[in-house]
Design a protein around this motif. Structure first.
Motif, PDB file in Angstrom:
ATOM      1  N   PRO A  20       0.841  -1.206   0.000  1.00 32.08           N
ATOM      2  CA  PRO A  20       0.000   0.000   0.000  1.00 32.08           C
ATOM      3  C   PRO A  20       0.873   1.252   0.000  1.00 32.08           C
ATOM      4  O   PRO A  20       2.008   1.237   0.479  1.00 32.08           O
ATOM      5  N   ARG A  21       0.328   2.321  -0.561  1.00 34.84           N
ATOM      6  CA  ARG A  21       1.076   3.580  -0.643  1.00 34.84           C
ATOM      7  C   ARG A  21       0.107   4.751  -0.513  1.00 34.84           C
ATOM      8  O   ARG A  21      -1.066   4.641  -0.821  1.00 34.84           O
ATOM      9  N   HIS A  22       0.652   5.881  -0.132  1.00 35.66           N
ATOM     10  CA  HIS A  22      -0.113   7.129  -0.132  1.00 35.66           C
ATOM     11  C   HIS A  22       0.130   7.809  -1.478  1.00 35.66           C
ATOM     12  O   HIS A  22       0.980   7.384  -2.276  1.00 35.66           O
ATOM     13  N   GLY A  23      -0.616   8.856  -1.770  1.00 35.99           N
ATOM     14  CA  GLY A  23      -0.562   9.508  -3.075  1.00 35.99           C
ATOM     15  C   GLY A  23       0.823   9.914  -3.519  1.00 35.99           C
ATOM     16  O   GLY A  23       1.231   9.630  -4.650  1.00 35.99           O
ATOM     17  N   TYR A  24       1.576  10.576  -2.652  1.00 35.84           N
ATOM     18  CA  TYR A  24       2.906  11.039  -3.037  1.00 35.84           C
ATOM     19  C   TYR A  24       3.821   9.851  -3.344  1.00 35.84           C
ATOM     20  O   TYR A  24       4.601   9.881  -4.297  1.00 35.84           O
ATOM     21  N   GLY A  25       3.693   8.781  -2.566  1.00 35.09           N
ATOM     22  CA  GLY A  25       4.486   7.573  -2.812  1.00 35.09           C
ATOM     23  C   GLY A  25       4.144   6.946  -4.150  1.00 35.09           C
ATOM     24  O   GLY A  25       5.024   6.465  -4.867  1.00 35.09           O
ATOM     25  N   ILE A  26       2.862   6.982  -4.508  1.00 29.46           N
ATOM     26  CA  ILE A  26       2.436   6.464  -5.805  1.00 29.46           C
ATOM     27  C   ILE A  26       3.052   7.311  -6.920  1.00 29.46           C
ATOM     28  O   ILE A  26       3.591   6.779  -7.891  1.00 29.46           O
ATOM     29  N   ILE A  49      -7.021   7.686  -9.170  1.00 36.07           N
ATOM     30  CA  ILE A  49      -7.358   7.011  -7.912  1.00 36.07           C
ATOM     31  C   ILE A  49      -8.874   6.926  -7.741  1.00 36.07           C
ATOM     32  O   ILE A  49      -9.407   5.876  -7.382  1.00 36.07           O
ATOM     33  N   LYS A  50      -9.563   8.017  -8.023  1.00 34.91           N
ATOM     34  CA  LYS A  50     -11.023   8.027  -7.888  1.00 34.91           C
ATOM     35  C   LYS A  50     -11.653   6.977  -8.792  1.00 34.91           C
ATOM     36  O   LYS A  50     -12.527   6.203  -8.364  1.00 34.91           O
ATOM     37  N   ARG A  51     -11.214   6.926 -10.054  1.00 38.90           N
ATOM     38  CA  ARG A  51     -11.763   5.933 -10.995  1.00 38.90           C
ATOM     39  C   ARG A  51     -11.449   4.498 -10.542  1.00 38.90           C
ATOM     40  O   ARG A  51     -12.298   3.611 -10.643  1.00 38.90           O
ATOM     41  N   LEU A  52     -10.236   4.282 -10.045  1.00 35.52           N
ATOM     42  CA  LEU A  52      -9.848   2.945  -9.592  1.00 35.52           C
ATOM     43  C   LEU A  52     -10.621   2.530  -8.343  1.00 35.52           C
ATOM     44  O   LEU A  52     -10.968   1.350  -8.186  1.00 35.52           O
ATOM     45  N   LEU A  53     -10.909   3.479  -7.460  1.00 30.83           N
ATOM     46  CA  LEU A  53     -11.727   3.197  -6.277  1.00 30.83           C
ATOM     47  C   LEU A  53     -13.145   2.804  -6.680  1.00 30.83           C
ATOM     48  O   LEU A  53     -13.691   1.804  -6.188  1.00 30.83           O
ATOM     49  N   VAL A  54     -13.742   3.595  -7.577  1.00 26.84           N
ATOM     50  CA  VAL A  54     -15.114   3.330  -8.035  1.00 26.84           C
ATOM     51  C   VAL A  54     -15.201   1.967  -8.726  1.00 26.84           C
ATOM     52  O   VAL A  54     -16.167   1.219  -8.526  1.00 26.84           O
ATOM     53  N   ALA A  55     -14.182   1.615  -9.511  1.00 23.86           N
ATOM     54  CA  ALA A  55     -14.160   0.334 -10.223  1.00 23.86           C
ATOM     55  C   ALA A  55     -13.873  -0.843  -9.293  1.00 23.86           C
ATOM     56  O   ALA A  55     -14.044  -1.995  -9.682  1.00 23.86           O
ATOM     57  N   GLY A  56     -13.421  -0.557  -8.078  1.00 23.46           N
ATOM     58  CA  GLY A  56     -13.097  -1.629  -7.136  1.00 23.46           C
ATOM     59  C   GLY A  56     -11.729  -2.239  -7.345  1.00 23.46           C
ATOM     60  O   GLY A  56     -11.437  -3.312  -6.831  1.00 23.46           O
ATOM     61  N   PHE A  57     -10.847  -1.542  -8.095  1.00 20.59           N
ATOM     62  CA  PHE A  57      -9.502  -2.053  -8.362  1.00 20.59           C
ATOM     63  C   PHE A  57      -8.543  -1.743  -7.216  1.00 20.59           C
ATOM     64  O   PHE A  57      -7.536  -2.431  -7.045  1.00 20.59           O
ATOM     65  N   ILE A  58      -8.823  -0.696  -6.488  1.00 17.34           N
ATOM     66  CA  ILE A  58      -8.047  -0.355  -5.298  1.00 17.34           C
ATOM     67  C   ILE A  58      -9.022  -0.029  -4.170  1.00 17.34           C
ATOM     68  O   ILE A  58     -10.209   0.194  -4.410  1.00 17.34           O
ATOM     69  N   ALA A  59      -8.496  -0.013  -2.962  1.00 16.28           N
ATOM     70  CA  ALA A  59      -9.304   0.337  -1.789  1.00 16.28           C
ATOM     71  C   ALA A  59      -8.472   1.236  -0.895  1.00 16.28           C
ATOM     72  O   ALA A  59      -7.235   1.184  -0.919  1.00 16.28           O
ATOM     73  N   GLU A  60      -9.169   2.052  -0.146  1.00 15.26           N
ATOM     74  CA  GLU A  60      -8.471   2.922   0.795  1.00 15.26           C
ATOM     75  C   GLU A  60      -8.137   2.088   2.029  1.00 15.26           C
ATOM     76  O   GLU A  60      -8.920   1.257   2.469  1.00 15.26           O
ATOM     77  N   CYS A  61      -6.946   2.296   2.579  1.00 17.43           N
ATOM     78  CA  CYS A  61      -6.573   1.619   3.808  1.00 17.43           C
ATOM     79  C   CYS A  61      -6.365   2.677   4.887  1.00 17.43           C
ATOM     80  O   CYS A  61      -6.501   3.868   4.628  1.00 17.43           O
ATOM     81  N   GLU A  62      -6.051   2.237   6.066  1.00 18.14           N
ATOM     82  CA  GLU A  62      -5.930   3.161   7.190  1.00 18.14           C
ATOM     83  C   GLU A  62      -4.865   4.226   6.921  1.00 18.14           C
ATOM     84  O   GLU A  62      -3.784   3.937   6.418  1.00 18.14           O
ATOM     85  N   ALA A  63      -5.201   5.458   7.254  1.00 17.73           N
ATOM     86  CA  ALA A  63      -4.269   6.574   7.072  1.00 17.73           C
ATOM     87  C   ALA A  63      -3.043   6.379   7.958  1.00 17.73           C
ATOM     88  O   ALA A  63      -3.114   5.741   9.004  1.00 17.73           O
ATOM     89  N   ASP A  64      -1.912   6.940   7.520  1.00 14.93           N
ATOM     90  CA  ASP A  64      -0.698   6.829   8.320  1.00 14.93           C
ATOM     91  C   ASP A  64      -0.676   7.887   9.420  1.00 14.93           C
ATOM     92  O   ASP A  64      -1.632   8.645   9.592  1.00 14.93           O
ATOM     93  N   ALA A  65       0.418   7.958  10.132  1.00 15.19           N
ATOM     94  CA  ALA A  65       0.544   8.879  11.270  1.00 15.19           C
ATOM     95  C   ALA A  65       0.392  10.336  10.848  1.00 15.19           C
ATOM     96  O   ALA A  65      -0.019  11.170  11.649  1.00 15.19           O
ATOM     97  N   GLU A  66       0.702  10.632   9.588  1.00 16.66           N
ATOM     98  CA  GLU A  66       0.590  12.007   9.100  1.00 16.66           C
ATOM     99  C   GLU A  66      -0.781  12.274   8.478  1.00 16.66           C
ATOM    100  O   GLU A  66      -0.987  13.286   7.828  1.00 16.66           O
ATOM    101  N   ARG A  68      -2.222  10.918   5.981  1.00 16.50           N
ATOM    102  CA  ARG A  68      -2.297  10.825   4.525  1.00 16.50           C
ATOM    103  C   ARG A  68      -3.125   9.596   4.164  1.00 16.50           C
ATOM    104  O   ARG A  68      -2.979   8.542   4.779  1.00 16.50           O
ATOM    105  N   ARG A  69      -3.974   9.740   3.159  1.00 20.45           N
ATOM    106  CA  ARG A  69      -4.754   8.599   2.700  1.00 20.45           C
ATOM    107  C   ARG A  69      -3.824   7.567   2.081  1.00 20.45           C
ATOM    108  O   ARG A  69      -2.869   7.892   1.393  1.00 20.45           O
ATOM    109  N   CYS A  70      -4.152   6.330   2.323  1.00 19.44           N
ATOM    110  CA  CYS A  70      -3.338   5.215   1.865  1.00 19.44           C
ATOM    111  C   CYS A  70      -4.219   4.335   0.976  1.00 19.44           C
ATOM    112  O   CYS A  70      -5.420   4.199   1.240  1.00 19.44           O
TER     113      CYS A  70
END
Length: 105
Positions: A20-26, A49-66, A68-70
């Motif tokens: 898993p990665r956050h946006g900047y890491g991606i 990311i929005k399109r991939l989330l809607v399509a079910g290809f990726i999922a959001e995971c727990e945010a990190d300490a900062e 940031r969405r993961c």
């Protein structure tokens, strides 16, 4: 029918294959994976990311300490990425047969 990912979306899926990665890491990973040929700006990245989330290809995971969405790859996303890689591989084989690319033998 499952939608085919765009070039940017395919690179995002590839970036999430290992962990898993956050946006900047991606964004950083996509630039590295593409040898600098593709640099995703925030607008392009978050649209993908929005399109991939809607399509079910990726999922959001727990945010990190900062906070940031993961994002992580789903099973469906891994299947779609593998299918796209196979499609691209077949296309390269055709290009080789037609003399567009040098043969590997």
């Amino acid at each position: 029918m499952t939608p085919t990912p765009t070039r940017a979306e395919f690179y995002v899926l590839l970036a999430l294959l290992q962990s898993p990665r956050h946006g900047y890491g991606i964004m950083q990973d996509v630039e590295e994976l593409s040898a600098g040929q593709l640099r995703l700006g925030p607008g392009t990245l978050y649209t993908a990311i929005k399109r991939l989330l809607v399509a079910g290809f990726i999922a959001e995971c727990e945010a990190d300490a900062e906070r940031r969405r993961c994002y992580r790859l789903t099973r469906k996303g891994k299947t779609v990425a593998a299918d796209e890689a196979q499609r691209l591989s077949a296309l390269v084989r055709v290009a080789r047969k037609r003399g567009l690319l040098p043969s590997t033998s």
